[in-house]
Design a protein around this motif. Structure first.
Motif, mmCIF file in Angstrom:
data_model
loop_
_atom_site.group_PDB
_atom_site.id
_atom_site.type_symbol
_atom_site.label_atom_id
_atom_site.label_comp_id
_atom_site.label_asym_id
_atom_site.label_seq_id
_atom_site.Cartn_x
_atom_site.Cartn_y
_atom_site.Cartn_z
ATOM 1 N N SER A 829 0.838 -1.196 0.000
ATOM 2 C CA SER A 829 0.000 0.000 0.000
ATOM 3 C C SER A 829 0.871 1.242 0.000
ATOM 4 O O SER A 829 1.942 1.260 0.604
ATOM 5 C CB SER A 829 -0.914 0.029 1.225
ATOM 6 N N ASN A 830 0.383 2.284 -0.698
ATOM 7 C CA ASN A 830 1.118 3.548 -0.624
ATOM 8 C C ASN A 830 0.610 4.348 0.574
ATOM 9 O O ASN A 830 -0.257 3.890 1.330
ATOM 10 C CB ASN A 830 1.031 4.313 -1.948
ATOM 11 N N LEU A 831 1.136 5.551 0.746
ATOM 12 C CA LEU A 831 0.812 6.324 1.949
ATOM 13 C C LEU A 831 -0.656 6.726 2.013
ATOM 14 O O LEU A 831 -1.187 7.008 3.089
ATOM 15 C CB LEU A 831 1.691 7.577 2.015
ATOM 16 N N PHE A 832 -1.342 6.748 0.877
ATOM 17 C CA PHE A 832 -2.764 7.109 0.857
ATOM 18 C C PHE A 832 -3.660 5.891 1.055
ATOM 19 O O PHE A 832 -4.872 6.033 1.167
ATOM 20 C CB PHE A 832 -3.128 7.798 -0.456
ATOM 21 N N GLY A 833 -3.075 4.699 1.033
ATOM 22 C CA GLY A 833 -3.865 3.487 1.193
ATOM 23 C C GLY A 833 -4.177 2.773 -0.101
ATOM 24 O O GLY A 833 -4.858 1.737 -0.085
ATOM 25 N N ARG A 834 -3.704 3.276 -1.250
ATOM 26 C CA ARG A 834 -3.944 2.565 -2.511
ATOM 27 C C ARG A 834 -3.144 1.262 -2.490
ATOM 28 O O ARG A 834 -1.946 1.246 -2.212
ATOM 29 C CB ARG A 834 -3.532 3.400 -3.722
ATOM 30 N N LYS A 835 -3.844 0.177 -2.808
ATOM 31 C CA LYS A 835 -3.191 -1.129 -2.821
ATOM 32 C C LYS A 835 -2.669 -1.445 -4.220
ATOM 33 O O LYS A 835 -3.338 -1.172 -5.214
ATOM 34 C CB LYS A 835 -4.177 -2.223 -2.392
ATOM 35 N N CYS A 836 -1.492 -2.009 -4.263
ATOM 36 C CA CYS A 836 -0.931 -2.510 -5.508
ATOM 37 C C CYS A 836 -0.677 -3.998 -5.305
ATOM 38 O O CYS A 836 0.226 -4.389 -4.559
ATOM 39 C CB CYS A 836 0.368 -1.786 -5.867
ATOM 40 N N HIS A 837 -1.497 -4.831 -5.924
ATOM 41 C CA HIS A 837 -1.326 -6.270 -5.789
ATOM 42 C C HIS A 837 -0.120 -6.726 -6.609
ATOM 43 O O HIS A 837 0.109 -6.255 -7.720
ATOM 44 C CB HIS A 837 -2.592 -6.995 -6.242
ATOM 45 N N ILE A 861 6.391 3.884 -3.294
ATOM 46 C CA ILE A 861 7.036 5.183 -3.540
ATOM 47 C C ILE A 861 6.428 5.830 -4.777
ATOM 48 O O ILE A 861 5.932 6.960 -4.732
ATOM 49 C CB ILE A 861 8.555 5.003 -3.722
ATOM 50 N N GLN A 862 6.478 5.112 -5.901
ATOM 51 C CA GLN A 862 5.953 5.679 -7.139
ATOM 52 C C GLN A 862 4.451 5.895 -7.034
ATOM 53 O O GLN A 862 3.911 6.874 -7.562
ATOM 54 C CB GLN A 862 6.265 4.754 -8.322
ATOM 55 N N GLY A 863 3.768 4.982 -6.325
ATOM 56 C CA GLY A 863 2.322 5.125 -6.172
ATOM 57 C C GLY A 863 1.934 6.341 -5.357
ATOM 58 O O GLY A 863 0.955 7.028 -5.667
ATOM 59 N N THR A 864 2.682 6.624 -4.301
ATOM 60 C CA THR A 864 2.406 7.822 -3.504
ATOM 61 C C THR A 864 2.638 9.073 -4.342
ATOM 62 O O THR A 864 1.839 10.026 -4.315
ATOM 63 C CB THR A 864 3.286 7.852 -2.248
ATOM 64 N N ALA A 865 3.736 9.081 -5.116
ATOM 65 C CA ALA A 865 4.008 10.227 -5.998
ATOM 66 C C ALA A 865 2.885 10.392 -7.017
ATOM 67 O O ALA A 865 2.451 11.516 -7.298
ATOM 68 C CB ALA A 865 5.346 10.039 -6.705
ATOM 69 N N ALA A 866 2.426 9.280 -7.572
ATOM 70 C CA ALA A 866 1.356 9.340 -8.568
ATOM 71 C C ALA A 866 0.067 9.889 -7.962
ATOM 72 O O ALA A 866 -0.652 10.673 -8.594
ATOM 73 C CB ALA A 866 1.111 7.952 -9.158
ATOM 74 N N ASP A 867 -0.238 9.484 -6.737
ATOM 75 C CA ASP A 867 -1.470 9.959 -6.109
ATOM 76 C C ASP A 867 -1.360 11.411 -5.655
ATOM 77 O O ASP A 867 -2.356 12.134 -5.615
ATOM 78 C CB ASP A 867 -1.852 9.047 -4.945
ATOM 79 N N ILE A 868 -0.165 11.854 -5.295
ATOM 80 C CA ILE A 868 0.018 13.282 -5.032
ATOM 81 C C ILE A 868 -0.270 14.073 -6.309
ATOM 82 O O ILE A 868 -0.941 15.118 -6.274
ATOM 83 C CB ILE A 868 1.449 13.562 -4.524
ATOM 84 N N MET A 869 0.187 13.554 -7.445
ATOM 85 C CA MET A 869 -0.091 14.210 -8.723
ATOM 86 C C MET A 869 -1.586 14.215 -9.014
ATOM 87 O O MET A 869 -2.154 15.227 -9.435
ATOM 88 C CB MET A 869 0.677 13.508 -9.845
ATOM 89 N N ARG A 870 -2.257 13.108 -8.781
ATOM 90 C CA ARG A 870 -3.705 13.060 -9.016
ATOM 91 C C ARG A 870 -4.436 14.074 -8.142
ATOM 92 O O ARG A 870 -5.355 14.761 -8.606
ATOM 93 C CB ARG A 870 -4.234 11.642 -8.743
ATOM 94 N N ARG A 871 -4.054 14.139 -6.892
ATOM 95 C CA ARG A 871 -4.704 15.099 -5.989
ATOM 96 C C ARG A 871 -4.434 16.528 -6.449
ATOM 97 O O ARG A 871 -5.326 17.396 -6.376
ATOM 98 C CB ARG A 871 -4.211 14.886 -4.557
ATOM 99 N N ALA A 872 -3.225 16.774 -6.940
ATOM 100 C CA ALA A 872 -2.910 18.109 -7.461
ATOM 101 C C ALA A 872 -3.786 18.429 -8.662
ATOM 102 O O ALA A 872 -4.296 19.554 -8.799
ATOM 103 C CB ALA A 872 -1.435 18.187 -7.836
ATOM 104 N N MET A 873 -3.973 17.459 -9.533
ATOM 105 C CA MET A 873 -4.768 17.690 -10.742
ATOM 106 C C MET A 873 -6.220 17.990 -10.403
ATOM 107 O O MET A 873 -6.836 18.867 -11.017
ATOM 108 C CB MET A 873 -4.665 16.476 -11.667
ATOM 109 N N THR A 874 -6.778 17.260 -9.443
ATOM 110 C CA THR A 874 -8.190 17.496 -9.122
ATOM 111 C C THR A 874 -8.397 18.832 -8.420
ATOM 112 O O THR A 874 -9.494 19.399 -8.455
ATOM 113 C CB THR A 874 -8.745 16.361 -8.239
ATOM 114 N N ARG A 875 -7.354 19.360 -7.794
ATOM 115 C CA ARG A 875 -7.450 20.680 -7.151
ATOM 116 C C ARG A 875 -7.157 21.821 -8.135
ATOM 117 O O ARG A 875 -7.451 22.977 -7.839
ATOM 118 C CB ARG A 875 -6.471 20.764 -5.980
#
Length: 944
Positions: A829-837, A861-875
């Protein structure tokens, strides 16, 4: 096999009406035969799918402690002795179904459940006997059936579940159907009869009348004894004349509750199936898809896949809460109920239904795959299972380009005008599958559907790394149902028709099913988010992405056609020079684009070492082979590699991009996939703007062709070393964290720590090696890989890695802990809780397992960075709203690209940096600062 388990008040006995399952499966599914011998197996396939789903989906307090599937032994029972015409009007059993009866018993036993039947009795009698025995012991009983005859058994401890409709049937539901409580159902059926089973009843007395009479007189015998008191002449005479037939009917409809069953109730205790027996049966039947699904659910058969305890195994063997198994999906699809809407009145009817239910699946049909260029052809709506419609808007008639024979359709503008209130109503939830595409089309028609859920993204949050998230794949995985393939209605190849040329009957069947499947997926998957602890991932990261990305795709980016032509000519010149050089080195002409000729030149003619052949006997000439030769000083392989680089730049970018400029906007519109990677990163296609090479001068020239509109500038905002910053936080590396806080060059710091070189004495070569190690460690690089990246030998590279871990022990600890987590759970899981099986984490093959371990290390690591980017995009839409004329155009790796009127770039950069640098808050708090570098320029390359 079952086991002997005492039945207590804590027990849950589940009894399946097996015969009902068989007939429903046979009539619901198209004919299916086994390929090797033509044996009919359609009913068996449906039966197995239903049984598997029922077993797999049991959760929490619904999980059985005792379980059995009950069948009819034959058509003759004790009831035929009472009334020889009992069931006499039933049609002959279909020939194709007869050989499938024994196979369904085999299937039941293969799944580890007892298959129970008894000569002279119906399945309903055995179910009644077991149900009353369990009820007497205080146990809870669930009967899986929709058979109304079994409703007489319903009580406070006995309920029914219709597995097709996922509908619970308790005392309230029974009373709604019969007008009386369950204990009076027998009397109602005695009066009303049953045409299906040929139970005579009293002619002219239906269920409603029977309920009224029983409500007044209490029970059947009292009613018959006092029939002469009834005021209505017709009812009075019928009851007096047919009283004996009513009593016979009561004997027929009353279920036996004291059958001397061969298998005791306590012997129905649930156990796991024998996986070898189960897989042998499924493979013998040829059920490849179901075999794969069962194998996923049971893993290697050594863990608890389908049983009555606390854990289950997910598709990769990872332990998950039983609550994540979801609810019973309705797997019966009835296309005869789909409607083609061709009038305003009918469209208004469907819109009203949407408002009534408050949840409506929406799907668009277009004449292409590019949401920016495709024309809207029709709209699909679904409001319940099998309750779906297709609204054609721009069909031309089959094969008729002149407009003759065009079907009746509501004018598009009028239809969209009628749909607008439904699409915009905040009280009506819209459901889409890959809704980004539909939103892109809607936006071009000034429609902004909201709120919405996207089933693709719900599945992505739940099963990232396990399933494909396309609609067809999800339907097959969760419902065992294969939707109508597009090629079936449109054809293939050159003769394939666009959707506007498809007849309305086929279009309605295909399109309505899409909406129907989508709504069912939402009903089945959405409740799983909370159980899987990924609600926050979907709601705060993924849910708003479709609208943001659809708008970004529609914006596109301007490309300088003249610059592309100039670069194309330049690359052609470079290729010609390299071709001449290669011919000279080879001492003769050959085709540099032919792997076969390259292999013959290098290994046959020149006799270079290290050649490898494919299974067909041809020489391998891939990048790795050529790079190995070039690293050993061979000139020709290096020339060929350089030629290939320019060839790819020319064909993939300078030539192809010109063809991909939209004639209506004069801009290039890439398509972003939101659920294609296991880490959460977006991917780009048509054209792929994330693969433009930027490490070479020639590759960077491609970005020169991406330009701003006149009077505007491009702004590129890039996260600086975000993955290394996250590594420092997640592995708790004090030295690195302090360096980031102080703004120190992290690669120089690493070099200083590893090689003992002071920062002021750092050379570019030493820093380059440290940079390769820093980024390599994130991806779990091996000594071999690091040697290739740094140009040192493998032993030196191995020493580099050893020293790195000694200087930064927290990284080793992080890596080992992450691998252990992956092996235990099957996912990270990344820091936001997204699971990568991680499918291969338990692989026996060392190479595949090592790859999976590297994936596990990198994904958080990459997943947390990706989700930070997603959150930035939605804001970002809110962030840049105050900068007039600013718009977001692209997302590429750790970078966002904007366009802004000249003079407003500083204001844009300020709000963009603020939004990006704080996008992770307040969900997570980092011990390192997030830094964004942003710059404005006329073209993309100069904005770096």
């Amino acid at each position: 096999m079952s086991q002997s388990t005492p039945v207590t008040k804590a027990s849950h006995v589940v009894l399946v009406d097996g015969s009902g399952y068989i007939f429903r499966a046979f009539h619901a599914l198209p004919p299916l035969t086994r390929k090797r011998d033509g044996l009919p197996i359609g009913a068996v396939a449906g039966f197995c799918n239903m049984l598997f789903k029922m077993l797999k989906d049991q959760k929490d307090d619904s999980r059985p402690t005792h379980f059995a599937v009950i069948f009819d032994k034959g058509s003759i029972t004790f009831r035929n002795d009472i009334y020889d015409l009992y069931k006499a009007n039933r049609s002959e059993t279909p020939e194709d179904l007869i050989p499938q009866f024994p196979l369904t018993r085999d299937a039941t036993r293969a799944f580890g459940a007892p298959a129970i039947e008894l000569e002279g009795f119906e399945a309903d009698d055995l179910i009644a006997t077991y149900a009353r025995q369990a009820e007497a012991l205080g146990a809870r009983v669930t009967i899986l059936s929709s058979d109304k005859d079994l409703m007489q058994l319903v009580s406070d401890r006995v309920s029914m579940l219709d597995p097709m409709k996922n509908r619970h049937i308790g005392p309230k539901e029974v009373e709604e159907k019969f007008g009386v409580s369950p204990d009076k159902v027998i009397d109602v059926q005695s009066l009303a009869g049953d045409s299906v089973d040929n139970v005579p009843g009293v002619p002219g007395i239906g269920v409603k009348t029977a309920a009224l009479l029983l409500g007044e007189y209490g029970d059947l015998e009292t009613l018959l004894d006092r029939a002469g008191e009834i005021k209505q002449k017709g009812r009075r005479e019928k009851l007096l004349q047919h009283a004996d037939m009513a009593r016979v009917s009561k004997e027929l409809v009353t279920l036996k509750t004291d059958v001397a069953v061969d298998v005791a109730l306590e012997d129905l205790g649930v156990t796991d199936p024998d996986v070898e027996v189960l897989f042998d049966f499924l493979e013998e039947m040829g059920f490849r898809t179901l075999t794969a699904r069962v194998r996923q659910a049971l893993g290697d058969g050594q863990s608890d896949g389908i049983r009555a305890d606390d854990t289950a195994v997910d598709t990769q063997g990872a332990f998950v809460s039983p609550a994540t198994r979801g609810t019973y999906p309705n797997t019966v699809f009835d296309p005869t109920r789909y409607e083609c809407v061709q009038t305003e009145d009918r469209l208004i009817h469907w819109i009203r239904r949407g408002f009534e239910v408050g949840v409506v699946a929406v799907d668009l049909e277009t004449d292409g795959l590019d949401s920016r260029a495709a024309n809207l052809v029709g709209v699909c709506l679904a409001v319940d299972d099998n309750e779906a419609c297709y609204v054609p808007l721009a069909h031309k008639g089959e094969g008729d380009l002149l407009g003759e024979g065009v079907p009746d359709q509501i004018p598009m503008a009028r239809a969209l005008e009628l749909l607008e209130p439904l699409l915009h109503d905040p009280a009506v939830l819209k459901i889409g599958q890959n809704f980004k595409y539909d939103l892109g089309v809607f936006l071009r028609h000034d429609l902004y559907p909201a709120p919405y859920d996207d089933t693709m993204l719900i599945s992505y949050a739940l099963d990232n790394g396990i399933n494909s998230h396309g609609m067809d794949a999800l339907s097959e995985t969760h419902f065992g149902h294969s939707p109508v393939p597009f090629k079936e209605i449109a054809g293939t190849g050159k003769n394939q028709k666009t959707f506007d040329m498809i007849g309305l009957e086929d279009a309605t069947r295909y399109a309505s099913e899409d909406a129907d499947v989508t709504l069912r997926l939402w009903k089945f998957l959405k409740p799983k988010l909370a159980a899987g602890h990924v609600t926050r991932v979907y709601e705060s990261i993924d849910r708003d992405m479709p609208h943001v990305v659809a708008k970004m795709e529609n914006e596109g980016i301007k490309v300088d056609r003249a610059e592309l032509s100039r670069l194309s000519a330049l690359f052609s010149q470079k290729m010609a020079g390299l071709e001449a050089e290669a011919h000279e080195l080879a001492e003769g002409p050959f085709n540099l684009g032919s792997p076969k000729q390259i292999g013959e030149i290098l290994f046959d003619k020149m006799g270079l070492p290290g050649g490898k052949k494919t299974k067909t006997g041809a020489w391998q000439t891939g990048v790795e082979i050529l790079e190995d030769l070039a690293d050993n000083g061979e000139a020709l392989p290096r020339t060929i590699l350089n030629w290939r680089q320019f060839s790819k730049l020319k064909s993939t970018y300078t030539d192809a991009l010109q063809a991909q400029i939209n004639p209506g906007t004069n801009r290039v519109h890439t398509s972003f996939s939101l659920a294609a990677t296991t880490t959460g990163r977006l991917s780009s296609s048509d054209p792929n703007l994330q693969n433009i090479p930027i490490r070479t001068e020639e590759g960077r020239k491609i970005r020169d062709a991406f330009i701003a509109e006149p009077g505007h500038l491009l702004v590129a905002a890039d996260y600086s070393q975000i993955e290394l910053r996250l590594l420092a936080h997640m592995a708790d590396l004090p030295t690195m964290k302090q360096a980031f806080a102080d703004g120190v060059d992290i690669h120089a710091l690493t070099a200083s720590e590893m090689f003992g070189v002071k920062l002021d004495a750092m050379t570019p070569d030493i820093r380059r090696q440290a940079k390769a190690i820093n980024f390599g460690i994130i991806y779990g690089i091996s000594a071999f890989g690091l040697a290739n990246n740094t140009g040192v030998d493998r032993s030196t590279a191995a020493e580099f890695i050893k020293t790195y871990f000694e200087k930064f022990p927290g990284i080793r600890a992080y890596m080992e802990a992450t691998k252990a987590e992956a092996k235990e759970l099957g996912y990270v899981s990344n820091l936001f809780g997204r699971k990568c099986h991680i499918p291969g984490i338990r692989e026996r093959n060392p190479q595949r397992r090592a790859f999976a371990e590297r994936q596990a290390i990198n994904a958080p690591i990459q997943g947390t960075a990706a989700d930070i980017m997603r959150r930035a995009m939605t804001r970002m839409p809110d962030a840049i709203h105050g900068v007039e004329g600013a718009r977001m155009l692209l997302q590429v790796h750790d970078e966002l690209v904007f366009e802004v009127p000249e003079g407003r770039e500083d204001a844009l950069i300020a709000v963009v940096k603020q939004a990006m640098e704080h996008a992770h808050e307040p969900a997570i708090h980092l011990s390192v600062p997030i830094d964004v570098e942003a710059q404005a320029a006329k073209n993309w390359n100069d904005a770096h």
